[in-house]
Design an enzyme around this catalytic site. Structure first.
Site, PDB file in Angstrom:
ATOM      1  N   HIS A  71      60.135  44.326  57.968  1.00 15.56           N
ATOM      2  CA  HIS A  71      58.993  43.553  57.473  1.00 15.56           C
ATOM      3  C   HIS A  71      59.451  42.833  56.207  1.00 15.56           C
ATOM      4  O   HIS A  71      59.650  43.455  55.168  1.00 15.56           O
ATOM      5  CB  HIS A  71      57.830  44.501  57.159  1.00 15.56           C
ATOM      6  CG  HIS A  71      56.575  43.800  56.748  1.00 15.56           C
ATOM      7  ND1 HIS A  71      55.347  44.406  56.781  1.00 15.56           N
ATOM      8  CD2 HIS A  71      56.337  42.547  56.295  1.00 15.56           C
ATOM      9  CE1 HIS A  71      54.411  43.570  56.367  1.00 15.56           C
ATOM     10  NE2 HIS A  71      55.007  42.439  56.054  1.00 15.56           N
TER      11      HIS A  71
ATOM     12  N   GLU B  36      54.468  36.308  55.728  1.00 12.68           N
ATOM     13  CA  GLU B  36      55.070  37.543  56.211  1.00 12.68           C
ATOM     14  C   GLU B  36      55.743  37.342  57.569  1.00 12.68           C
ATOM     15  O   GLU B  36      55.218  36.636  58.434  1.00 12.68           O
ATOM     16  CB  GLU B  36      54.019  38.644  56.291  1.00 12.68           C
ATOM     17  CG  GLU B  36      53.306  38.849  54.956  1.00 12.68           C
ATOM     18  CD  GLU B  36      52.679  40.218  54.824  1.00 12.68           C
ATOM     19  OE1 GLU B  36      52.785  41.019  55.769  1.00 12.68           O
ATOM     20  OE2 GLU B  36      52.101  40.484  53.766  1.00 12.68           O
TER      21      GLU B  36
ATOM     22  N   VAL C 135      50.209  43.029  46.061  1.00 14.50           N
ATOM     23  CA  VAL C 135      50.427  44.228  45.256  1.00 14.50           C
ATOM     24  C   VAL C 135      51.856  44.253  44.717  1.00 14.50           C
ATOM     25  O   VAL C 135      52.113  44.644  43.573  1.00 14.50           O
ATOM     26  CB  VAL C 135      50.158  45.492  46.093  1.00 14.50           C
ATOM     27  CG1 VAL C 135      50.417  46.755  45.266  1.00 14.50           C
ATOM     28  CG2 VAL C 135      48.724  45.492  46.627  1.00 14.50           C
TER      29      VAL C 135
ATOM     30  N   ASN D 277      49.199  35.976  53.645  1.00 15.02           N
ATOM     31  CA  ASN D 277      48.209  36.538  52.736  1.00 15.02           C
ATOM     32  C   ASN D 277      47.888  35.515  51.661  1.00 15.02           C
ATOM     33  O   ASN D 277      48.768  35.114  50.892  1.00 15.02           O
ATOM     34  CB  ASN D 277      48.724  37.834  52.110  1.00 15.02           C
ATOM     35  CG  ASN D 277      48.777  38.962  53.123  1.00 15.02           C
ATOM     36  OD1 ASN D 277      47.790  39.251  53.779  1.00 15.02           O
ATOM     37  ND2 ASN D 277      49.932  39.573  53.267  1.00 15.02           N
TER      38      ASN D 277
ATOM     39  N   GLY E  76      47.346  45.809  57.734  1.00 14.05           N
ATOM     40  CA  GLY E  76      47.828  46.748  58.732  1.00 14.05           C
ATOM     41  C   GLY E  76      46.744  47.391  59.577  1.00 14.05           C
ATOM     42  O   GLY E  76      47.019  48.262  60.400  1.00 14.05           O
TER      43      GLY E  76
ATOM     44  N   ARG F  41      46.597  35.293  48.733  1.00 18.46           N
ATOM     45  CA  ARG F  41      46.248  35.933  47.461  1.00 18.46           C
ATOM     46  C   ARG F  41      47.525  36.434  46.815  1.00 18.46           C
ATOM     47  O   ARG F  41      48.606  36.350  47.407  1.00 18.46           O
ATOM     48  CB  ARG F  41      45.311  37.115  47.718  1.00 18.46           C
ATOM     49  CG  ARG F  41      45.894  38.079  48.756  1.00 18.46           C
ATOM     50  CD  ARG F  41      45.102  39.343  48.884  1.00 18.46           C
ATOM     51  NE  ARG F  41      45.492  40.130  50.055  1.00 18.46           N
ATOM     52  CZ  ARG F  41      46.568  40.890  50.147  1.00 18.46           C
ATOM     53  NH1 ARG F  41      47.415  40.968  49.127  1.00 18.46           N
ATOM     54  NH2 ARG F  41      46.837  41.575  51.243  1.00 18.46           N
TER      55      ARG F  41
END
Length: 455
Positions: free
Chosen positions: A209, A276, A296, A291, A166, A293
């Site tokens: 999102h 995303e 979270v 992303n 972000g 990886r």
């Protein structure tokens, strides 16, 4: 079995604890790393071995690739798991791990580079037949930006090509604002990411999102684990995530998850990744980034599918094929994750470092807490403010939120300010519970001017 014997967990906090647990569940030894500030940390205590890697500042420890590789060699590891943040999306670090003869628990450096540069990722998604938000290629100066703006259309966003999390995003409403903002946006990108390259992207009003968890192995298999809604965010930082996305039509769900898997195949992806999207009010969906990886918020995906995402990462890195096929992935119930941060919501979310004087964690059916701290630990000003992730599963969304309300009522945290009081208000909010909401909903609820108001 994973094919791995000993893994260096090149991270800290709750993701270090989570990764060590996954290693142990698979019979793999885990080696922790720690800075001066983290010498007595929880992940150090539960690991099989631990190695000191430097001073408290992240640049002198968790961001020091040479120190991490030295620790891996010193402890005779055969693999490195980067977690999230720090060097997890550094193609340079991934390549250094491989050059040292070790396994990098993640995608190839080439895939990280390809998807890490946002402008390149957009072109890659478009080539894979995945819809992207109308935008430009890289713009080097104002003349190029003004030429591209006519095709993109206002309002728009200036975005850092190497950005993430972000950061590095500026809203632009017209040509005058473009001229005024572009130089500072490029300077910010250069400062934050070491790369001042920017591109333009049309703003999508009232967007949600939504992201898709994917897993892929080196044998050509790729699957999705359904989607998560991460629209409850402030200043583009997520506070609450849900799985599955509430109110999303099944046709859209199938289209968006299929697109994510198609992109993973197209780039020859390996490991865990998240694709995303922005989804508008008509449920048109647009790729924004990938992303490369573990995320979270991966626990809510685990809660609704029963798949251990981190364990699959380790198996894949060891050369094994995925342990299941797409038609074996079932979605059950709903889950919500609340990020408990050491921040003061009543004072513009100011960081609140300090010692945790009391920490009583909730329990009960469907309640899971991921944390790297215990009572007496210090929340350091050197790192991210995340204290814990509260994950609540239910047979449906209403039950998940009911369990979240009860869990927050039981949670006792003293010594630092936290987002717990805000979360208590949010999970009782009728508008959020009715869902879905868009990415500016929380800022509007808090009476703030959104960071990207036109979006």
């Amino acid at each position: 079995m994973t094919g791995l014997g000993r893994v260096l967990v090149a991270n800290r906090g709750e993701i270090a604890v989570r990764t060590i647990r996954a290693c142990h569940a698979l019979g793999v030894e885990a080696v922790a790393v720690y800075s001066d500030a983290d010498e007595h940390s929880r992940w150090v205590r539960i690991a099989d071995h631990a190695v000191h890697i430097g001073r408290s500042a992240a640049s002198k420890s968790y961001l020091d690739g040479e120190a991490l590789l030295k620790a891996a060699k010193q402890s005779e590891c055969d693999a490195v798991h980067p977690g999230y943040g720090f060097l997890s999306e550094s193609a340079e670090f991934a390549r250094a791990v491989l050059d040292a003869g070790l396994v990098f628990v993640g995608p190839t450096p080439e895939a990280i580079e390809r998807m890490g540069d946002k402008a390149t990722a957009r072109r890659t998604a478009r080539d894979a037949g995945v819809p992207v938000v109308p935008g430009s290629g890289a713009v080097a100066d104002l003349a190029e930006a003004e030429a591209a703006a006519g095709d993109v259309g206002y309002p728009m966003l200036i975005k850092a090509a190497a950005g993430g999390g972000g950061r590095g995003i500026r809203p632009v409403r017209d040509g005058a604002e473009l001229a005024a903002v572009l130089p500072s946006a490029q300077a910010e990108a250069r400062s934050a990411f070491g790369d001042g390259t920017t591109y333009l992207e049309r703003a999508i009003p009232h967007a949600r999102h939504i992201e898709v968890q994917v897993l892929a192995d080196e044998h050509g298999n790729a699957v999705h684990l359904f989607e998560r809604d991460c629209s409850v965010q402030r200043r583009r930082q997520k506070l609450i995530e849900e799985a599955p996305a509430p109110g999303l039509h099944e046709v859209t769900r199938q289209a968006i998850t299929t697109a994510a898997v198609r992109l993973a195949h197209h780039v020859g992806y390996r490991g865990a990744g998240t694709v995303e999207f922005l989804v508008d009010a008509e449920e048109n969906y647009y790729f924004i980034e990938m992303n490369t990886r573990v995320q979270v918020e991966h626990p809510i995906t685990e809660a609704i599918t029963g798949v251990d995402v981190v364990a699959e990462q380790l198996r894949i890195a060891g050369g094994a094929p995925l342990s299941f096929a797409q038609d074996e992935v079932d979605r059950r119930g709903a889950a919500v994750e609340l990020r408990i941060n050491a921040e003061d919501p009543d004072h513009d979310f100011a960081p609140s470092p300090g010692t945790i004087e009391r920490l009583d964690l909730p329990g009960g059916p469907g309640v899971r807490v991921e944390t790297g701290v215990v009572r007496g630990d210090r929340i350091s000003p050197f790192y991210d403010s995340l204290i814990a992730k509260l994950v609540c599963w239910g047979a449906d969304r209403d039950q998940a939120y009911a369990r979240a309300r009860q869990a927050l009522a039981e949670l006792e945290l003293e010594g630092v300010h936290s987002t717990v009081p805000l979360h208590r208000r949010l999970v009782a909010d009728a508008e959020l519970r009715a869902g879905p909401v868009h990415t500016l909903w929380l800022e509007q609820r808090l009476g703030e001017r959104p960071a990207d108001a036109d979006r």
